[in-house]
Design a protein around this motif. Structure first.
Motif, PDB file in Angstrom:
ATOM      1  N   TYR A 223      -9.018  29.000   5.586  1.00  0.00           N
ATOM      2  CA  TYR A 223      -8.864  27.564   5.794  1.00  0.00           C
ATOM      3  C   TYR A 223      -9.815  26.727   4.942  1.00  0.00           C
ATOM      4  O   TYR A 223      -9.760  25.501   4.983  1.00  0.00           O
ATOM      5  CB  TYR A 223      -9.018  27.222   7.278  1.00  0.00           C
TER       6      TYR A 223
ATOM      7  N   GLN B 109     -12.951  31.019   7.933  1.00  0.00           N
ATOM      8  CA  GLN B 109     -13.637  30.252   6.895  1.00  0.00           C
ATOM      9  C   GLN B 109     -12.923  30.424   5.549  1.00  0.00           C
ATOM     10  O   GLN B 109     -12.636  29.440   4.855  1.00  0.00           O
ATOM     11  CB  GLN B 109     -15.084  30.732   6.792  1.00  0.00           C
TER      12      GLN B 109
ATOM     13  N   TYR C 123     -12.995  26.325   5.321  1.00  0.00           N
ATOM     14  CA  TYR C 123     -13.974  25.650   6.173  1.00  0.00           C
ATOM     15  C   TYR C 123     -15.389  26.071   5.798  1.00  0.00           C
ATOM     16  O   TYR C 123     -15.621  27.175   5.316  1.00  0.00           O
ATOM     17  CB  TYR C 123     -13.778  26.040   7.641  1.00  0.00           C
ATOM     18  N   ALA C 124     -16.330  25.184   6.113  1.00  0.00           N
ATOM     19  CA  ALA C 124     -17.740  25.555   6.063  1.00  0.00           C
ATOM     20  C   ALA C 124     -17.992  26.555   7.190  1.00  0.00           C
ATOM     21  O   ALA C 124     -17.251  26.590   8.172  1.00  0.00           O
ATOM     22  CB  ALA C 124     -18.615  24.320   6.238  1.00  0.00           C
ATOM     23  N   ARG C 125     -19.028  27.333   7.046  1.00  0.00           N
ATOM     24  CA  ARG C 125     -19.330  28.362   8.052  1.00  0.00           C
ATOM     25  C   ARG C 125     -19.489  27.766   9.454  1.00  0.00           C
ATOM     26  O   ARG C 125     -18.982  28.319  10.421  1.00  0.00           O
ATOM     27  CB  ARG C 125     -20.602  29.121   7.645  1.00  0.00           C
ATOM     28  N   ASP C 126     -20.169  26.624   9.556  1.00  0.00           N
ATOM     29  CA  ASP C 126     -20.393  26.028  10.875  1.00  0.00           C
ATOM     30  C   ASP C 126     -19.095  25.533  11.511  1.00  0.00           C
ATOM     31  O   ASP C 126     -18.914  25.634  12.719  1.00  0.00           O
ATOM     32  CB  ASP C 126     -21.452  24.928  10.832  1.00  0.00           C
ATOM     33  N   LYS C 127     -18.159  25.034  10.712  1.00  0.00           N
ATOM     34  CA  LYS C 127     -16.873  24.600  11.267  1.00  0.00           C
ATOM     35  C   LYS C 127     -16.062  25.806  11.752  1.00  0.00           C
ATOM     36  O   LYS C 127     -15.465  25.772  12.822  1.00  0.00           O
ATOM     37  CB  LYS C 127     -16.065  23.805  10.248  1.00  0.00           C
ATOM     38  N   ALA C 128     -16.050  26.889  10.965  1.00  0.00           N
ATOM     39  CA  ALA C 128     -15.339  28.099  11.379  1.00  0.00           C
ATOM     40  C   ALA C 128     -15.956  28.664  12.656  1.00  0.00           C
ATOM     41  O   ALA C 128     -15.249  29.075  13.577  1.00  0.00           O
ATOM     42  CB  ALA C 128     -15.366  29.142  10.259  1.00  0.00           C
ATOM     43  N   GLU C 129     -17.267  28.655  12.732  1.00  0.00           N
ATOM     44  CA  GLU C 129     -17.987  29.134  13.923  1.00  0.00           C
ATOM     45  C   GLU C 129     -17.603  28.303  15.150  1.00  0.00           C
ATOM     46  O   GLU C 129     -17.355  28.845  16.220  1.00  0.00           O
ATOM     47  CB  GLU C 129     -19.494  29.052  13.671  1.00  0.00           C
ATOM     48  N   LYS C 130     -17.538  26.975  14.978  1.00  0.00           N
ATOM     49  CA  LYS C 130     -17.180  26.104  16.091  1.00  0.00           C
ATOM     50  C   LYS C 130     -15.744  26.350  16.535  1.00  0.00           C
ATOM     51  O   LYS C 130     -15.466  26.398  17.738  1.00  0.00           O
ATOM     52  CB  LYS C 130     -17.366  24.640  15.713  1.00  0.00           C
ATOM     53  N   GLU C 131     -14.836  26.521  15.595  1.00  0.00           N
ATOM     54  CA  GLU C 131     -13.443  26.789  15.962  1.00  0.00           C
ATOM     55  C   GLU C 131     -13.327  28.081  16.768  1.00  0.00           C
ATOM     56  O   GLU C 131     -12.610  28.133  17.762  1.00  0.00           O
ATOM     57  CB  GLU C 131     -12.561  26.876  14.712  1.00  0.00           C
TER      58      GLU C 131
ATOM     59  N   ASP D 152     -14.805  27.520  20.249  1.00  0.00           N
ATOM     60  CA  ASP D 152     -13.876  26.745  21.069  1.00  0.00           C
ATOM     61  C   ASP D 152     -12.714  27.612  21.542  1.00  0.00           C
ATOM     62  O   ASP D 152     -12.289  27.540  22.694  1.00  0.00           O
ATOM     63  CB  ASP D 152     -13.340  25.530  20.301  1.00  0.00           C
TER      64      ASP D 152
END
Length: 69
Positions: A47, A44, A49-57, A60
């Protein structure tokens, strides 16, 4: 999984983490040291990123690499 198993797995996957997120430094890797929440936070931070995007990455990445914390 105990702490020793996590540390052993972390050493194996450290290179894969750096392949995925090249902006992470060796110092970041030392801070993360197998802790999932630290990895999400560093992704996060580095990069932007928002927390939810970092969590999703990270989720994945875990799925692709069959990584267990």
């Amino acid at each position: 999984m105990n702490k020793d198993e996590v540390s052993g797995n972390w050493k194996q996957f450290k290179g894969k983490v750096k392949e995925q997120w090249g902006k992470l430094t060796d110092d970041d890797m030392t801070v993360i040291e197998g802790k999932r929440d630290q990895l999400v936070g560093k992704v996060q931070e580095r990069y932007g990123y928002a927390r939810d995007k970092a969590e999703k990455e990270v989720s994945d990445w875990e799925t692709r690499n069959k990584y267990r914390w």
